[in-house]
Design an enzyme around this catalytic site. Sequence first.
Site, PDB file in Angstrom:
ATOM      1  N   LYS A   1       7.781  22.114  12.618  1.00 15.00           N
ATOM      2  CA  LYS A   1       8.090  21.308  13.804  1.00 15.00           C
ATOM      3  C   LYS A   1       7.872  19.829  13.475  1.00 15.00           C
ATOM      4  CE  LYS A   1       8.602  19.931  18.115  1.00 15.00           C
ATOM      5  NZ  LYS A   1       9.949  19.887  18.725  1.00 15.00           N
TER       6      LYS A   1
ATOM      7  N   CYS B   1      15.281  12.284  17.241  1.00 16.25           N
ATOM      8  CA  CYS B   1      14.758  13.031  18.397  1.00 16.25           C
ATOM      9  C   CYS B   1      15.334  12.450  19.684  1.00 16.25           C
ATOM     10  CB  CYS B   1      13.239  12.972  18.457  1.00 16.25           C
ATOM     11  SG  CYS B   1      12.635  13.792  19.954  1.00 16.25           S
TER      12      CYS B   1
HETATM   13  C1  DHB Z   1      12.481  17.323  19.892  1.00 11.18           C
HETATM   14  C2  DHB Z   1      13.835  17.556  19.928  1.00 11.18           C
HETATM   15  C3  DHB Z   1      14.589  17.242  18.840  1.00 11.18           C
HETATM   16  O1  DHB Z   1      15.923  17.464  18.813  1.00 11.18           O
HETATM   17  C4  DHB Z   1      13.995  16.686  17.725  1.00 11.18           C
HETATM   18  O2  DHB Z   1      14.723  16.373  16.667  1.00 11.18           O
HETATM   19  C5  DHB Z   1      12.634  16.458  17.695  1.00 11.18           C
HETATM   20  C6  DHB Z   1      11.878  16.778  18.793  1.00 11.18           C
HETATM   21  C7  DHB Z   1      11.675  17.659  21.066  1.00 11.18           C
HETATM   22  O3  DHB Z   1      12.116  17.401  22.184  1.00 11.18           O
HETATM   23  O4  DHB Z   1      10.538  18.144  20.862  1.00 11.18           O
END
Ligand code: DHB
Length: 325
Positions: free
Chosen positions: A48, A130
């Site tokens: 993540k 993001c």
């Molecule tokens: C999140 C969503 C994304 O597309 C990303 O690249 C990083 C984080 C999120 O909302 O957590």
Amino acid sequence: MTNHTLQSSLGHYSFTSPFLNASGIHCQTQAELDDLAHCQALAGIVTKSATLSPRAGNEQPRYVDLANGSINAMGLPNLGYSFYLDYVQTDHGKPTILSVSGLSQAEMLTVLREIQHSGYQGLTELNLSCPNLAGHPQLAYDFAASKTLLTEVFRFFKKPLGVKLPPYFDLNHFGQIANLLNCFPIHHVNTINSVGNGLVVDIDTETVVTKAKGGFGGLGGAMVLPTALANVRALRQRLRPDIAIIGTGGVRSGADVFAHILCGADMVSVGTQVMKEGLGVYDRLAAELTAIMADKQYTQLADFRGQLKTLSASQRSSSRWTSQS
Ligand code: DHB
């Protein structure tokens, strides 16, 4: 069935298949990451996207399944970079991609400095895209700011570094981002992140479906497949040949994986479909991809990678395999 291999690679890193999880999917906690480590058909583990400090993320509901994909506004929930940096320094029997993000360029630089100074020898991926942080535009849509950041990063970061990109929708933008990335020692590009700031409307309740940002959220799954394929193809045509590509977006079937590779993807990651189907999806995708390759008498991914044909005046397109129609 013919003697085939799904062996893949990103630069000098070898993988037993092209399959990765998309960052954000089943990769936030120790238990989720351990599931990925034990999933045999998954060739590598993507973590993540991590920030300097742990984050709880946005309020629920923040991920909603849709008939043709998904919408999310997670808001970067994660355990903080040091947890993931520790995790990837333990041997999990497969390569890792450590995804890092940040709410500011200074934060990204701090996290990358820590990784540079650590003993980690695997791949790192800087998330420039993001879409779900209120008040924080996606860096990769600002070419000048992206260039400034990457210039700073490569002053000190000497380990293999990829970037995660948002979708682009204009041929001129494909050229601009590729020209920019071609100036740096980028290891790979991961394309695409969610299609940012979609809005799903429930007409029964007359409301949006996710809570943060007034319901605006990143779109994924089947509805984004053509956008993902366009970005893989357009970037493969424009990036230096030594910059590898991870194709992400819209994969539901082995046919979709085949299409990503035909457009030039070295590896393929799966997000929404893992949420819908669980980690068993990777065995199914491997079986479906293998069946298509056998039918076409291809024995390795290199036999068709990047070999997408365009139509000459006399050609008609017809297909038994596509799931895009
Ligand atoms: C999140 C969503 C994304 O597309 C990303 O690249 C990083 C984080 C999120 O909302 O957590």
